[in-house]
Design an enzyme around this catalytic site. Structure first.
Site, PDB file in Angstrom:
ATOM      1  N   GLU A   1      -6.508 -10.660  -1.038  1.00 59.76           N
ATOM      2  CA  GLU A   1      -7.289 -10.386   0.175  1.00 59.76           C
ATOM      3  C   GLU A   1      -8.774 -10.290  -0.162  1.00 59.76           C
ATOM      4  O   GLU A   1      -9.492  -9.426   0.344  1.00 59.76           O
ATOM      5  CB  GLU A   1      -6.802  -9.090   0.844  1.00 59.76           C
ATOM      6  CG  GLU A   1      -5.324  -9.091   1.175  1.00 59.76           C
ATOM      7  CD  GLU A   1      -4.854  -7.830   1.884  1.00 59.76           C
ATOM      8  OE1 GLU A   1      -5.705  -7.089   2.427  1.00 59.76           O
ATOM      9  OE2 GLU A   1      -3.635  -7.584   1.910  1.00 59.76           O
TER      10      GLU A   1
ATOM     11  N   GLU B   1       0.805  -1.226   0.000  1.00 58.56           N
ATOM     12  CA  GLU B   1       0.000   0.000   0.000  1.00 58.56           C
ATOM     13  C   GLU B   1       0.842   1.281   0.000  1.00 58.56           C
ATOM     14  O   GLU B   1       0.682   2.151   0.852  1.00 58.56           O
ATOM     15  CB  GLU B   1      -0.964  -0.012   1.188  1.00 58.56           C
ATOM     16  CG  GLU B   1      -1.906  -1.199   1.151  1.00 58.56           C
ATOM     17  CD  GLU B   1      -2.832  -1.279   2.358  1.00 58.56           C
ATOM     18  OE1 GLU B   1      -2.772  -0.382   3.218  1.00 58.56           O
ATOM     19  OE2 GLU B   1      -3.604  -2.244   2.441  1.00 58.56           O
TER      20      GLU B   1
END
EC number: 3.2.1.8
Length: 464
Positions: A271, A166
């Site tokens: 995810e 991220e």
């Protein structure tokens, strides 16, 4: 879409009670979860037959739940360590490393014959406070030391590492983390170099959310990966987290997976969960099932999409409700470990698009507008069974003088006056009692054909 929460989250007792009460109140509207259905193969086995893995994330507080661990150990071929490989757990104070909690999960996976994904080495969240206090001139060395120590510790036991997590904002700019501010743009490449030096064999990934579709953020990641490949920076894959919303799977998902694969890297959906607004209903379950099937199919179409991991597998331990009040039911098993329609849509997609036993589809043809010499029509394809179907084919015969000039949401084949329309992948999986539409612009006089038929599944040897 949304910002990924720094922890996987866990409901408070009050939130859990409220969610259960809401579900209980609306239970009659929810499609059966088929808790007693005997499936012929697990998701892991079905994925392995396609040369992929299908896995689940897990976390240490869940492991005492024996019903949970029984399914975790039998249904999946891969495990992601959800929290306890992150910096705050593994190096809580400078130079003091602790892998006890992470090893518990790795040991469990190995005892079940499951591969393991490491998550994550460098992230702006879940950092111990001491990292923020490291002087700028020392942080690169500290980061390298942390990566080297942890990767070396698990060397030979993992298949993938999420090296950096991220690092980009929604507009494609670099996130102003402590690493970005004190080291600069080079920190990501340096992290990959350190990880490769510590383990030459494990696959190294960049992992992020909201990069599933084509847009400014995924474009920025794409350009970074392209640059890394040109420079010889050791990156092996891109992880698309895929925290999605029911009914909002990016239309460009398959195209985006393919463009990253074309750079010479693997892609993993790392995810996956697909949340809905509570309470659950049959219609919401059907949409969610359609979406899960579409995501799986998008991966299967691209050979370098190597696997899919759900961000835990049961709503009992989902992170979603603690972060998004009023939303949840994001996973393929419900809070009581019953399989939801989403589970069967995943299985059907992994099984090559074969329709579920007893499944059937319908096609309803409707003229939506007409003018002299032309018209538009819409066809609604429906699943009239509670089990999902993956793939559909609609046929009919054009009247004399009719032709089709443009079609949307369908793959068109015309042979003389005989029309065949197949799904286009993202709209191919229909949950129980679910539906989708396609349409076209035609030339000639509008009418409603009497021979419209729908067949579930895909012909052998075809794909969306």
């Amino acid at each position: 879409m949304f910002r990924h929460h720094p922890t996987r989250g866990r409901r408070t007792a009050g939130l859990l009670a409220a969610a259960l009460a809401t579900l209980s109140a609306g239970l009659t509207a929810v499609a059966p979860a088929h808790p007693a259905r005997a499936d012929t193969a697990t998701l892991g086995e079905l994925a392995e037959a396609k040369g992929r893995y299908f896995g689940s994330a897990t976390d240490n507080p869940e492991l005492p739940d024996t019903q949970y661990t029984q399914i975790l150990g039998s249904e999946f071929s891969q495990i992601t360590v959800g929290n306890t490989m992150k910096w705050q757990y593994t190096e809580p104070s400078r130079g003091r490393f602790d892998y006890t909690a992470a090893e518990e999960i790795v040991d469990l996976a190995e005892s079940n014959g499951q591969s393991v994904r490491g998550h994550t080495l460098v992230w702006h969240n879940q950092l111990p406070s001491w990292v923020d206090d490291v002087p700028a001139g020392e942080l690169l060395g500290v980061m390298r030391d942390h990566i080297t120590h942890e990767v070396d510790h698990f060397k030979g036991r993992l298949i993938h590492w999420d090296v950096v997590n991220e690092a980009f904002e929604e507009d494609g700019s670099r996130r102003q983390s402590v690493f970005q501010q004190k080291i600069g743009d080079s920190y990501i490449a340096e992290a990959f170099k350190a990880a490769r030096a510590a383990d030459p064999d494990v696959k190294l990934y960049y992992n992020d959310y909201n990069i599933e579709g084509i847009g400014p953020k995924s474009d920025a990641v794409y350009e970074m990966v392209k640059s890394f490949k040109a420079q010889g920076i050791p990156i092996d894959g891109v992880g698309m987290q895929a925290h999605l919303i029911a009914g909002q799977v990016p239309a460009s998902l398959q195209e985006n997976i393919r463009r990253f694969a074309d750079l010479g890297v693997d892609v993993a959906l790392t995810e996956l969960d697909i949340r809905m607004t509570l309470p659950r209903t049959a219609a919401k379950d059907a949409q969610q099932a359609t979406d899960y099937g579409a995501v799986v199919e998008a991966c299967l179409v691209v050979s370098r999409c190597v696997g899919i991991t759900v961000w835990d597998y049961t709503d009992k331990y989902s992170w979603v409700p603690s972060v998004f009040p009023g939303q949840g039911a994001a996973l393929p098993w419900d809070e009581d470990f019953a399989k939801k329609p989403a589970y069967h849509a995943i299985a059907a997609a992994l099984n090559g698009g074969s329709p579920a036993p007893g499944g059937n589809c319908t096609a309803t043809y409707r003229v939506t507008s007409q003018w002299q010499g032309g018209f538009t029509a819409e066809i609604t394809v429906g699943n009239d069974h509670t089990a999902p179907i993956t793939g559909w084919t609609v046929t009919w015969t054009l009247s004399s003088g009719q032709s089709i000039s443009h079609m949307w949401n369908g793959n068109l084949t015309v042979n003389g006056q005989d029309v065949t329309v197949r799904d286009v992948g993202y709209n191919g999986t229909l949950g129980g009692n679910g539906s989708t539409t396609f349409g076209f612009q035609g030339e000639g006089v509008a009418d409603t054909p009497a021979d419209v038929t729908c067949t579930p599944g895909r012909p052998s040897g075809t794909s969306a």
